[in-house]
Structures are given as C-alpha cells and as structure tokens.
Design an enzyme around this catalytic site. Structure first.
Site, PDB file in Angstrom:
ATOM      1  N   ASP A  12       0.866  -1.160   0.000  1.00 33.91           N
ATOM      2  CA  ASP A  12       0.000   0.000   0.000  1.00 33.91           C
ATOM      3  C   ASP A  12       0.914   1.225   0.000  1.00 33.91           C
ATOM      4  O   ASP A  12       2.102   1.137   0.321  1.00 33.91           O
ATOM      5  CB  ASP A  12      -0.884  -0.034   1.252  1.00 33.91           C
ATOM      6  CG  ASP A  12      -1.720   1.217   1.405  1.00 33.91           C
ATOM      7  OD1 ASP A  12      -2.409   1.591   0.441  1.00 33.91           O
ATOM      8  OD2 ASP A  12      -1.663   1.823   2.486  1.00 33.91           O
ATOM      9  N   ASP A  14      -0.110   5.125   0.955  1.00 28.69           N
ATOM     10  CA  ASP A  14      -0.316   6.070   2.061  1.00 28.69           C
ATOM     11  C   ASP A  14      -0.313   5.354   3.403  1.00 28.69           C
ATOM     12  O   ASP A  14      -1.104   4.439   3.637  1.00 28.69           O
ATOM     13  CB  ASP A  14      -1.652   6.800   1.895  1.00 28.69           C
ATOM     14  CG  ASP A  14      -1.704   7.632   0.624  1.00 28.69           C
ATOM     15  OD1 ASP A  14      -1.035   8.665   0.571  1.00 28.69           O
ATOM     16  OD2 ASP A  14      -2.419   7.224  -0.315  1.00 28.69           O
ATOM     17  N   ASP A 178      -1.583  -1.089   5.979  1.00 28.92           N
ATOM     18  CA  ASP A 178      -1.756  -0.491   7.308  1.00 28.92           C
ATOM     19  C   ASP A 178      -3.205  -0.424   7.768  1.00 28.92           C
ATOM     20  O   ASP A 178      -3.475   0.042   8.877  1.00 28.92           O
ATOM     21  CB  ASP A 178      -1.161   0.918   7.338  1.00 28.92           C
ATOM     22  CG  ASP A 178      -1.889   1.886   6.405  1.00 28.92           C
ATOM     23  OD1 ASP A 178      -2.251   1.474   5.287  1.00 28.92           O
ATOM     24  OD2 ASP A 178      -2.086   3.056   6.789  1.00 28.92           O
TER      25      ASP A 178
END
Length: 227
Positions: A12, A14, A178
């Site tokens: 991922d 961001d 995250d």
C-alpha cells in the site's frame, strides 16, 4: 543463501510505504476552507485516511460541521485533487528503514509493486517526484480497473499477480499495508498480509487481521522469511 519465500511483495502507499500525512492534510484543509470549514490538525487527519481522497474528504466534512450534497462533494473533491497534484511531495517521504528495505528485497530478486486506493495518476506522480519510479514493476491505483473495484476487494491485488506473471508455477506473493482495506483485500486474494503499526491504522494493529505486524521496516524481510 536460502531462497526467499516470495517472488512478489506488494505495498500500500499512504501510511505504509510513504508517510504522506502532511501533504494530504494540507490538501484536505484547502478543500475544507473552500466550504468555510475550520482546518483539521495534521495528527487528526491520520484517522480520516483510508479508502481514497473522496472518503477522507467526506469524513473531514462530517467532523467539521456535517456532510454536503453529492454535487458539492464532487466539486470539493476535484478541488482537493487539483491542489494535491500541485503539492504532492512537499513533505512526503519513506517511513524509517523503507529505502533500505526495498534495497534488501531487490537484492533477493523480489519484484515490488504498489497497490493503492489513491488514484493511479497521483501515485505515479508521487514516485516520479521522489525519483522512485524504477523501484516498482507496476503501480496500481484505486481507479485502475474502474469504479467499485478498489480494496478491500481483491481485484487490484489480483491484477498485481496477473502483471507479475507466473510462468510454469504460481506466483508466491505477500502484501504489506496499514488498514483493514489492505488486510481484507489480501485475504480475499488468498495471500498473506503484513501490517505496519506506524501507519494510518483504522483499528489497533493487532486487530487488523494481518498475518503479522511489524513496528519498523527493519523487521519486514525477517518476518517474510518466516511466513
């Protein structure tokens, strides 16, 4: 050297590979100001990120006075994206250990991808600005396959696997993220997911449903070797 257990590792963007919080917060507050809303502190923006810029904006509007019409949301979203594109990497940087970790994966012959719910063109622009384009064999955005196919659906991770190519044997892949968008997509695609505790976690890291959790990128390669 023992063969590394994964051919491909996807990330991922961001809150996982890059700390984009400062630039996202400035862009969000630009859009909120157009609606006469107060600015949101950078640390508070952390809790709004996940699922793409439009969801971040909608959450920001809710906490600063309530939602707006779909038409107005679209206008503000467009303004946010225009501002962000012009200010996309002013403070954005790797999380600690990120660059060395990518070097370590490259040394092991691992293909590295980015699979993000950010618009593909913005993700590509960030890596171009930071001189990181050559690090990744593919960059897949939330809009790459069209509406309704972003994480936590498995479609984008499945596209990553398709682009990696398998030859005579299945691709051995893992994902790093995250949020539950990441762990959910990886689980649906049938691959393990390592969660980072330092990102924009939408639940406590141990409750994200990840195969493993790391607190620093120094831990990633050893954890992947054990999976």
């Amino acid at each position: 050297m023992t063969q590394f257990p994964f051919d491909v590792v996807g990330f991922d963007l961001d809150g996982t590979l890059l700390d984009t919080l400062g630039d996202l917060a400035v862009a969000l507050n630009h859009a909120l100001a157009l609606e006469g809303r107060p600015a949101i502190a950078v640390d508070a923006v952390r809790d709004l990120v996940g699922g793409g810029a439009k969801k971040m904006l909608a959450k920001g509007l809710e906490v600063t006075g309530g939602g707006v019409s779909d038409e107005r949301l679209g206008e503000l979203h467009a303004a946010l994206l225009d501002f962000y594109a012009d200010n996309i990497a002013n403070t954005t940087q790797f999380y600690p250990g990120g660059e060395a970790m990518l070097d370590g994966l490259a040394a092991r012959g691992v293909k590295v991808a980015v699979v993000t719910n950010k618009l593909e063109r913005l993700a590509v622009e960030i890596f171009a600005e930071l001189g990181l384009t050559d690090r990744f064999f593919t960059v897949i955005g939330g809009d790459t396959l069209g509406p309704g196919r972003a994480k936590p659906k498995p479609d984008l991770i499945e596209l990553m696997l398709e682009r990696a190519g398998g030859g005579e044997r299945p691709i051995r892949a893992a994902f790093v993220g995250d949020t539950t968008y990441d762990t959910g997509a990886a689980a649906a695609a049938g691959i393990p997911c390592v969660a980072v505790s330092f990102g924009f976690n939408d639940r406590a890291p141990q409750d994200l449903g990840a195969t493993a959790v790391i607190d620093h990128f120094d831990e990633l390669i050893p954890v992947l070797e054990r999976l």
